[in-house]
Design a protein around this motif. Structure first.
Motif, PDB file in Angstrom:
ATOM      1  N   GLU A  35       0.764  -1.146   0.024  1.00  0.00           N
ATOM      2  CA  GLU A  35      -0.086   0.041  -0.027  1.00  0.00           C
ATOM      3  C   GLU A  35       1.008   1.213  -0.168  1.00  0.00           C
ATOM      4  O   GLU A  35       1.968   1.307   0.613  1.00  0.00           O
ATOM      5  CB  GLU A  35      -0.663   0.012   1.258  1.00  0.00           C
ATOM      6  CG  GLU A  35      -2.138  -0.958   1.369  1.00  0.00           C
ATOM      7  CD  GLU A  35      -2.853  -0.913   2.096  1.00  0.00           C
ATOM      8  OE1 GLU A  35      -2.665   0.023   3.353  1.00  0.00           O
ATOM      9  OE2 GLU A  35      -4.085  -1.547   2.276  1.00  0.00           O
ATOM     10  N   LYS A  59      -4.355  -0.309  -7.748  1.00  0.00           N
ATOM     11  CA  LYS A  59      -5.395   0.127  -7.613  1.00  0.00           C
ATOM     12  C   LYS A  59      -5.728   1.278  -6.762  1.00  0.00           C
ATOM     13  O   LYS A  59      -4.762   1.344  -5.700  1.00  0.00           O
ATOM     14  CB  LYS A  59      -6.222  -1.063  -7.318  1.00  0.00           C
ATOM     15  CG  LYS A  59      -6.497  -1.999  -8.279  1.00  0.00           C
ATOM     16  CD  LYS A  59      -7.336  -3.358  -7.963  1.00  0.00           C
ATOM     17  CE  LYS A  59      -7.160  -4.485  -9.106  1.00  0.00           C
ATOM     18  NZ  LYS A  59      -7.652  -5.505  -8.371  1.00  0.00           N
ATOM     19  N   ARG A  60      -6.577   1.872  -6.720  1.00  0.00           N
ATOM     20  CA  ARG A  60      -7.024   3.174  -5.801  1.00  0.00           C
ATOM     21  C   ARG A  60      -8.388   3.000  -5.059  1.00  0.00           C
ATOM     22  O   ARG A  60      -9.438   2.664  -5.775  1.00  0.00           O
ATOM     23  CB  ARG A  60      -6.926   4.363  -6.478  1.00  0.00           C
ATOM     24  CG  ARG A  60      -7.075   5.511  -5.632  1.00  0.00           C
ATOM     25  CD  ARG A  60      -6.917   6.945  -6.294  1.00  0.00           C
ATOM     26  NE  ARG A  60      -6.708   7.913  -5.538  1.00  0.00           N
ATOM     27  CZ  ARG A  60      -7.358   8.866  -5.280  1.00  0.00           C
ATOM     28  NH1 ARG A  60      -8.586   8.989  -6.419  1.00  0.00           N
ATOM     29  NH2 ARG A  60      -7.205   9.915  -4.518  1.00  0.00           N
ATOM     30  N   THR A  61      -8.269   3.146  -3.756  1.00  0.00           N
ATOM     31  CA  THR A  61      -9.543   2.850  -3.100  1.00  0.00           C
ATOM     32  C   THR A  61     -10.250   4.244  -3.156  1.00  0.00           C
ATOM     33  O   THR A  61      -9.680   5.303  -3.115  1.00  0.00           O
ATOM     34  CB  THR A  61      -9.245   2.749  -1.521  1.00  0.00           C
ATOM     35  OG1 THR A  61      -8.543   3.415  -0.878  1.00  0.00           O
ATOM     36  CG2 THR A  61      -8.317   1.203  -1.150  1.00  0.00           C
TER      37      THR A  61
END
Length: 81
Positions: free
Chosen positions: A15, A48-50
């Motif tokens: 992350e 990916k992006r939250t």
């Protein structure tokens, strides 16, 4: 950048928990590693992006060793591993 590697059942999650605005606007983050022949912009290795803005990438937990760097699609902007 604050990089966190989290190991959970069945996966390793890398992350980028805190980051300034990306150095290149509208560019994604990529994992360049010995797993993808150090390709700095492989679409299969795009983070990916939250909704909260944390970028993450998940790998299988079967890996015993790998090296990586985080890029924005090329070698011109790279963070350490």
């Amino acid at each position: 950048y604050l990089l966190i590697a989290i190991s959970a059942i069945g996966q390793i999650r890398i992350e980028i928990a805190k980051h300034p605005k990306p150095l290149l606007q509208n560019e994604d983050f990529y994992l360049a590693s010995n797993l993808n022949n150090w390709n700095p912009g492989s679409p299969d290795y795009r983070f990916k992006r939250t909704v909260a803005g944390t970028y993450y990438f998940e790998l299988p937990d079967t890996l015993t060793y790998f090296e990586y760097k985080i890029t924005q699609g090329s070698w011109s902007i790279v963070e350490g591993s």
